[in-house]
Design an enzyme around this catalytic site. Structure first.
Site, PDB file in Angstrom:
ATOM      1  N   PRO A  13      25.648 -14.536 -23.246  1.00 38.11           N
ATOM      2  CA  PRO A  13      25.558 -13.179 -22.704  1.00 38.11           C
ATOM      3  C   PRO A  13      24.944 -13.060 -21.318  1.00 38.11           C
ATOM      4  O   PRO A  13      24.953 -11.986 -20.733  1.00 38.11           O
ATOM      5  CB  PRO A  13      24.681 -12.466 -23.735  1.00 38.11           C
ATOM      6  CG  PRO A  13      23.777 -13.548 -24.235  1.00 38.11           C
ATOM      7  CD  PRO A  13      24.604 -14.796 -24.264  1.00 38.11           C
ATOM      8  N   ASP A  36      35.281 -16.249 -14.685  1.00 37.97           N
ATOM      9  CA  ASP A  36      35.436 -14.842 -14.310  1.00 37.97           C
ATOM     10  C   ASP A  36      34.084 -14.178 -14.121  1.00 37.97           C
ATOM     11  O   ASP A  36      33.043 -14.834 -14.185  1.00 37.97           O
ATOM     12  CB  ASP A  36      36.289 -14.099 -15.350  1.00 37.97           C
ATOM     13  CG  ASP A  36      35.732 -14.238 -16.752  1.00 37.97           C
ATOM     14  OD1 ASP A  36      34.522 -13.986 -16.931  1.00 37.97           O
ATOM     15  OD2 ASP A  36      36.493 -14.608 -17.670  1.00 37.97           O
ATOM     16  N   LYS A  58      38.035 -11.382 -14.015  1.00 32.80           N
ATOM     17  CA  LYS A  58      38.146 -10.347 -15.045  1.00 32.80           C
ATOM     18  C   LYS A  58      36.850  -9.546 -15.154  1.00 32.80           C
ATOM     19  O   LYS A  58      35.770 -10.080 -15.183  1.00 32.80           O
ATOM     20  CB  LYS A  58      38.470 -10.986 -16.397  1.00 32.80           C
ATOM     21  CG  LYS A  58      39.799 -11.687 -16.440  1.00 32.80           C
ATOM     22  CD  LYS A  58      40.028 -12.405 -17.746  1.00 32.80           C
ATOM     23  CE  LYS A  58      40.272 -11.447 -18.868  1.00 32.80           C
ATOM     24  NZ  LYS A  58      40.646 -12.145 -20.120  1.00 32.80           N
ATOM     25  N   GLY A  89      32.501 -15.498 -20.684  1.00 32.92           N
ATOM     26  CA  GLY A  89      31.272 -14.853 -21.115  1.00 32.92           C
ATOM     27  C   GLY A  89      31.251 -14.676 -22.621  1.00 32.92           C
ATOM     28  O   GLY A  89      32.282 -14.494 -23.259  1.00 32.92           O
ATOM     29  N   GLY A  90      30.047 -14.754 -23.213  1.00 34.83           N
ATOM     30  CA  GLY A  90      29.922 -14.569 -24.661  1.00 34.83           C
ATOM     31  C   GLY A  90      30.561 -15.692 -25.441  1.00 34.83           C
ATOM     32  O   GLY A  90      30.335 -16.866 -25.177  1.00 34.83           O
ATOM     33  N   ASP A  91      31.392 -15.317 -26.410  1.00 28.37           N
ATOM     34  CA  ASP A  91      32.107 -16.282 -27.254  1.00 28.37           C
ATOM     35  C   ASP A  91      33.601 -16.154 -26.995  1.00 28.37           C
ATOM     36  O   ASP A  91      34.123 -15.034 -26.916  1.00 28.37           O
ATOM     37  CB  ASP A  91      31.803 -16.006 -28.730  1.00 28.37           C
ATOM     38  CG  ASP A  91      32.508 -16.994 -29.644  1.00 28.37           C
ATOM     39  OD1 ASP A  91      31.921 -18.059 -29.913  1.00 28.37           O
ATOM     40  OD2 ASP A  91      33.643 -16.710 -30.069  1.00 28.37           O
ATOM     41  N   THR A 119      26.950 -14.781 -28.841  1.00 31.64           N
ATOM     42  CA  THR A 119      27.686 -13.554 -28.558  1.00 31.64           C
ATOM     43  C   THR A 119      26.774 -12.347 -28.368  1.00 31.64           C
ATOM     44  O   THR A 119      25.725 -12.228 -29.024  1.00 31.64           O
ATOM     45  CB  THR A 119      28.711 -13.295 -29.681  1.00 31.64           C
ATOM     46  OG1 THR A 119      29.527 -12.185 -29.320  1.00 31.64           O
ATOM     47  CG2 THR A 119      28.035 -13.021 -31.013  1.00 31.64           C
ATOM     48  N   MET A 172      32.551  -3.130 -24.941  1.00 33.46           N
ATOM     49  CA  MET A 172      33.470  -2.550 -23.956  1.00 33.46           C
ATOM     50  C   MET A 172      33.715  -1.065 -24.255  1.00 33.46           C
ATOM     51  O   MET A 172      34.827  -0.569 -24.148  1.00 33.46           O
ATOM     52  CB  MET A 172      34.811  -3.312 -23.959  1.00 33.46           C
ATOM     53  CG  MET A 172      34.669  -4.780 -23.604  1.00 33.46           C
ATOM     54  SD  MET A 172      36.202  -5.726 -23.754  1.00 33.46           S
ATOM     55  CE  MET A 172      36.336  -5.853 -25.550  1.00 33.46           C
ATOM     56  N   GLY A 201      22.130  -6.806 -21.241  1.00 30.34           N
ATOM     57  CA  GLY A 201      21.120  -7.471 -22.053  1.00 30.34           C
ATOM     58  C   GLY A 201      20.945  -8.934 -21.725  1.00 30.34           C
ATOM     59  O   GLY A 201      21.880  -9.619 -21.327  1.00 30.34           O
TER      60      GLY A 201
END
Length: 521
Positions: A13, A36, A58, A89-91, A119, A172, A201
């Site tokens: 994150p 991205d 993105k 980003g994230g998972d 995530t 989102m 976060g």
């Protein structure tokens, strides 16, 4: 050429401390990196220098490259035989379109691996003191995309979600916040159900707005929020203030730009992150050994010297690497005393099984010279293997005492820039709270990277050479010592100096600066 391979790699994150060990291992071996905007700068700073970068740009609501084209790039680069990392980003499998990116690879029999990432639906609430499940509040968690295709109605099953009684996390969903709140209320959710929106976060720009389902939209409009952000709905949101921990850290909320040689970044960055800072690592300089016949000749007769003096950890490392290439080990130093300028050089020396005979009380060249001069007899020989452009004060003090000094350059400093981090834009936008300098060379490298100006020693000339239009007077600089501060002062930066020339003292200075900043703002 043999077929390459693709790794779908989750970057987490934002906080690089949440980047996985396997992720780091895979990234360090990457030959092509497709990335991205959703990847944190901490992770981007770990992309190897040798990797070729492909930016696909993105961001929520705006894609500079169609997904189909991204899929094709992964295929094309793998077919050329490269190790390709799709850094996400994230998972990669949670609303990350990872499944779509694998389909084309499968059709063409391209080998691949998926490396999960931490995530945001779990990490961001955790950093805000919100446990997504709690035995006294709920027993289920539901993750929903708040994004909807243009011109289409939302497909969120609000009634089913309300009936679960669990924690709801919408990703989102910032622009869809009004529709989400209305949908939940219409489906029968209690208007007083706690709800929160969590901005950026795990980073220095983390912000939390806690309200209820009926008031969250109004509170968000009043306080303002930036993307990316997630929406959390459920009784667990009421625990946020009680369990909040991240903002309690001394440097929480501060974004610090760290300039050091690439090989020395990690220790300082780790200490700053322990205090809660978001650290952007900018390796403004790198060092490279010098190839010189005179240097080889001196090192081949190192036993002729009475003292060996190191003025940096890098100097220690490169000296012993050079000795190794010449087929010499520490036995060559028999009878030779060793002096170091400070703690960093001392620790690097001890890694080689040697203890320093002298370390000054104040860690700078002037004090090292004075204390060493008291130990030396006239005519004794001192070898100083160090950077090509070292401080001459040390040599002057020793020579005035009749000491024979061989001041020889074993490495040179090269300025470098980052293709992944736009430090100029970050500073102009006020996104950097403090810049940390660990040497005068890092100041010069920082300026060179920012504007192309080179520091000559003359402050007026330095400012006139500012071709990038940077207002250096707005930069708050934490400096490790006098020479470092002087170099930053030449550009009019707001400088402060650590009490001692150590990394721990430098980190304490940054925390003190932040504390004073919080008090008055």
């Amino acid at each position: 050429m043999s077929t390459g391979k693709v790794w779908l790699l989750g970057a987490g994150p934002g906080d690089i401390g949440l980047f996985t060990l396997k992720g780091m291992e895979v990234l360090q071996k990457a030959e092509v990196v497709v990335y991205d905007n959703l990847v944190g700068q901490g992770v981007l700073s770990k992309v190897p220098e040798t990797a070729r970068l492909v930016y696909v740009g993105k961001r929520a609501g705006h894609h500079t490259m169609p997904q189909d084209r991204i899929n094709e790039i992964l295929l094309e680069e793998a077919q050329k035989g490269f190790r390709v990392v799709r850094l996400k980003g994230g998972d990669p499998f949670l609303f990350g379109r990872g499944g779509e990116e694998l389909e084309l690879l499968c059709e063409n029999k391209i080998p691949y691996e998926v490396v999960p990432g931490v995530t945001s639906p779990l990490a961001v609430p955790a950093y805000n003191g919100i446990p997504v499940t709690h035995r006294d509040y709920c027993s289920s968690l539901h993750i929903i995309t708040g994004h909807k295709k243009a011109g289409m109605e939302s497909e969120i099953p609000f009634e089913a979600l309300v009936k679960t009684g669990g924690t709801l996390v919408f990703l989102m969903g910032v622009t869809a916040l009004p529709d989400i709140c209305k949908g939940l209320l219409k489906a029968g959710m209690d208007p007083d159900m706690p709800a929160a929106i969590l901005q950026r976060g795990t980073t220095a720009q983390q912000k939390r707005i806690v309200a209820t389902v009926s008031t969250l939209e109004e509170e968000t409009r009043r306080q303002g929020v930036m993307t990316p952000a997630i929406i959390v709905v459920g009784r667990v949101c009421a625990l946020a203030e009680k369990f909040a921990w991240y903002e309690q850290l001394p440097l929480s909320g501060w974004r610090v730009l760290l300039t050091r040689p690439r090989e020395l970044l990690s220790v300082t960055a780790a200490k700053l992150r322990e205090q809660g800072a978001e650290v952007v690592e900018l390796p403004a300089i790198r060092v490279q050994p010098k190839e010189d016949a005179l240097l080889d000749s001196v090192l081949e007769h190192v036993e002729a010297y009475d003292w060996l003096v190191f003025t940096s950890p890098t100097g220690v490392r490169i000296f012993f690497e050079k000795m190794y290439t010449l087929g010499r080990d520490i036995r060559s130093l028999f009878g030779c005393k060793v002096a170091v300028i400070g703690e960093g050089s001392r620790r690097e020396l001890e890694k080689r099984g040697l203890f320093a005979d002298l370390m000054p009380k104040v860690y700078d060249g002037e004090h090292l010279g004075r204390e060493l001069a008291e130990k030396c007899r006239p005519g004794e020989r001192v070898l100083i293997p160090r950077a090509e452009k070292g401080n001459k004060e040390l040599v002057r003090i020793l020579e005035e005492q009749g000491v024979q000094v061989t001041d020889i350059a074993t490495y040179e400093t090269v300025y470098e820039t980052s293709a992944l981090i736009d430090e100029k834009k970050a500073i102009e936008n006020g996104e950097i709270d403090c810049v940390v300098f660990t040497s005068a060379s890092t100041v010069k490298g920082f300026v060179a990277a920012l504007s192309g100006a080179e520091y000559s020693g003359d402050p007026k000339e330095a400012l006139l050479g500012n071709r990038g239009g940077i207002d250096y007077t707005k930069i708050r600089a934490a400096c490790i010592g006098k020479q470092t501060k002087a170099a930053a002062d030449a550009y009019g930066m707001q400088t402060e100096m650590a009490k001692a020339a150590t990394i721990d003292s430098l980190v304490e200075l940054v925390a003190d600066m932040k504390g004073r900043d919080s008090k008055w703002n």
